[in-house]
Design an enzyme around this catalytic site. Structure first.
Site, mmCIF file in Angstrom:
data_model
loop_
_atom_site.group_PDB
_atom_site.id
_atom_site.type_symbol
_atom_site.label_atom_id
_atom_site.label_comp_id
_atom_site.label_asym_id
_atom_site.label_seq_id
_atom_site.Cartn_x
_atom_site.Cartn_y
_atom_site.Cartn_z
ATOM 1 N N VAL A 202 21.677 -83.192 13.374
ATOM 2 C CA VAL A 202 23.029 -83.296 12.802
ATOM 3 C C VAL A 202 23.479 -84.747 12.945
ATOM 4 O O VAL A 202 23.436 -85.281 14.054
ATOM 5 C CB VAL A 202 24.032 -82.412 13.603
ATOM 6 C CG1 VAL A 202 25.436 -82.517 13.005
ATOM 7 C CG2 VAL A 202 23.581 -80.955 13.659
ATOM 8 N N HIS A 203 23.858 -85.395 11.858
ATOM 9 C CA HIS A 203 24.443 -86.734 12.030
ATOM 10 C C HIS A 203 25.442 -87.116 10.954
ATOM 11 O O HIS A 203 26.021 -88.199 10.993
ATOM 12 C CB HIS A 203 23.346 -87.799 12.115
ATOM 13 C CG HIS A 203 22.692 -88.099 10.787
ATOM 14 N ND1 HIS A 203 21.675 -87.328 10.284
ATOM 15 C CD2 HIS A 203 22.926 -89.063 9.863
ATOM 16 C CE1 HIS A 203 21.292 -87.833 9.114
ATOM 17 N NE2 HIS A 203 22.044 -88.878 8.829
#
Ligand code: UD1
Ligand code: UDP
Length: 363
Positions: A202-203
């Site tokens: 996740v970013h």
């Protein structure tokens, strides 16, 4: 032919590695690292594992608000281009480093070439979508990874010097997959078996910087039928800390530092499912035939969804839960991103354009 390549963020090192190797067989390359990513595990590890030559310049721009970061890159790239006067300025993907290169190149007498041209998610709230559109329109030469990308460009009036090449990340993973299977020790290190874990990344700003979205993603992961291995981007770790979610994430998941490419590819290949908001990881999951759950509501890699390998769920706990367990019936017979020869086509097209070299020249 002299080519100045601009890279700065993790996925650009993976893409540039394969093109750079081909490029250097027939021309000169000046490799510029903007310094957008600077942590060892987001930058140096890729140069080492993929044998990318040391950058000729590291501009050391580092992090900052979009405008400031992009402006600092522009100011630092311009003198490099003026000094070397290259034939081509080669740009990759959709980061602020890409856009900065496009702005400099479009004001200099240099051919601006864009690898991964023509991708559209149609979500203009994402900085990457704006970077893609502006770069494609500033470029003199667009290298499209799929036929749909070519059509997207045509729909915006970009039809000249558009080349279908296939996708360079496919070239990269074809080279890396066997090496990863042979050499990566990550499965043993983590004590996990193939097919018995979910790999998560996740970013995206929209997922990390909105507490309710990040919390919903953790809620969705919490009910996964397998352990979740979660190599986290530093921005995600910062937000988990800030929102008081870090302890929970460490307790419930295998929260790791970002991994090197070979370890990551090994996990991607062995995972039962991948959950991600990354562009590159969606595509790589498709290449190694691991079903993907995308933590966004739209994607620029639409072919992965059409083929049934990828489902879009957004930061929604219920939809994540369902997608992590639902049966899939994906189509293994589609190959929308070419044949693993994208880097060769790109270098041939540039050589033909700059040096008038026969397009059949073996690069
Ligand atoms: C950037 C790209 C994104 C790409 C991603 C690949 C833009 C707008 N975004 O997002 O398209 O998918 O790279 O990973 O260009 N940080 C560190 N160490 C680093 C780099 C960043 O700790 O080496 C932290 C900083 O707190 C920084 C934050 O991560 O503020 C975000 O970094 P940044 O490069 O701005 O964006 P990414 O989220 O990495
Ligand atoms: N990647 C990696 N280690 C990780 C996470 C990702 O090597 O811990 C690689 C992944 O295989 C892919 C690239 O980084 O090649 C994707 O980068 P990212 O998800 O940061 O960016 P995006 O593709 O979304 O722009």
């Amino acid at each position: 032919m002299q080519v100045c390549s601009i890279v700065g963020a993790r996925p650009q090192f993976v893409k540039a590695a394969v093109v750079s190797r081909k490029l250097r067989t027939i021309g000169d390359e000046i490799l510029v690292h903007t310094g957008q990513h600077y942590d060892e595990e987001l930058s140096d590890v890729f140069f080492d594992e993929l044998a990318i030559p040391d950058p000729d310049y590291n501009l050391g721009v580092r992090s900052g608000p979009h405008g400031e970061q992009t402006a600092n890159m522009i100011a630092a790239i311009e003198p490099v281009v003026e000094n070397h006067d290259p034939d081509v300025l080669l740009l990759y993907g959709d980061t602020n480093s890409t856009l900065a290169g496009a702005i400099v190149g479009s004001k200099c007498d240099v051919t601006v070439a864009h690898v991964e041209a023509g991708l559209r998610s149609d979500n203009r709230d994402m900085p990457e979508e704006i970077n893609r559109i502006l770069t494609d329109h500033a470029a003199d030469c667009c290298f499209a990874p799929s036929k749909r990308a070519v059509a997207n460009l045509a729909a915006e009036g970009v039809t000249e010097d558009v080349y279908w090449t296939g996708d360079v990340m496919y070239d990269a993973i074809l080279e890396a997959r066997d090496r990863a299977i042979e050499n990566a020790t990550i499965l043993d290190d983590l004590g996990i078996d193939p097919g018995e874990f979910v790999l998560a990344t996740v970013h995206r700003e929209g997922n990390t910087d909105v507490r309710s979205n990040l919390a919903a993603i953790l809620d969705g992961f919490a009910d996964a039928p397998h352990p979740v291995v979660f190599p986290a981007h530093p921005r995600t770790v910062d937000r988990l800390e800030e929102y008081g979610l870090r302890e929970r994430a460490e307790r419930e998941f295998e929260l790791l530092e970002p991994l090197g490419y070979l370890d990551f590819v090994r996990l991607l290949d062995a995972a039962e499912r991948v959950a991600t908001d990354s562009g590159g990881v969606q595509k790589e999951a498709f290449f190694v035939e691991t079903p993907c759950v995308t933590l966004r509501n739209e994607t620029e890699w639409t072919e992965t969804v059409d083929s049934g390998w990828n489902v879009l769920v957004g930061p929604n706990a219920d939809r994540i839960r369902t997608a992590l367990t639902a049966d899939r019936d994906p189509d293994s017979n589609v190959q929308p991103y070419g044949d693993g020869l994208a880097s060769r086509r790109i270098v041939s097209a540039l050589a033909q354009r700059v040096d008038d070299v026969d397009p059949e020249t073996d690069v």
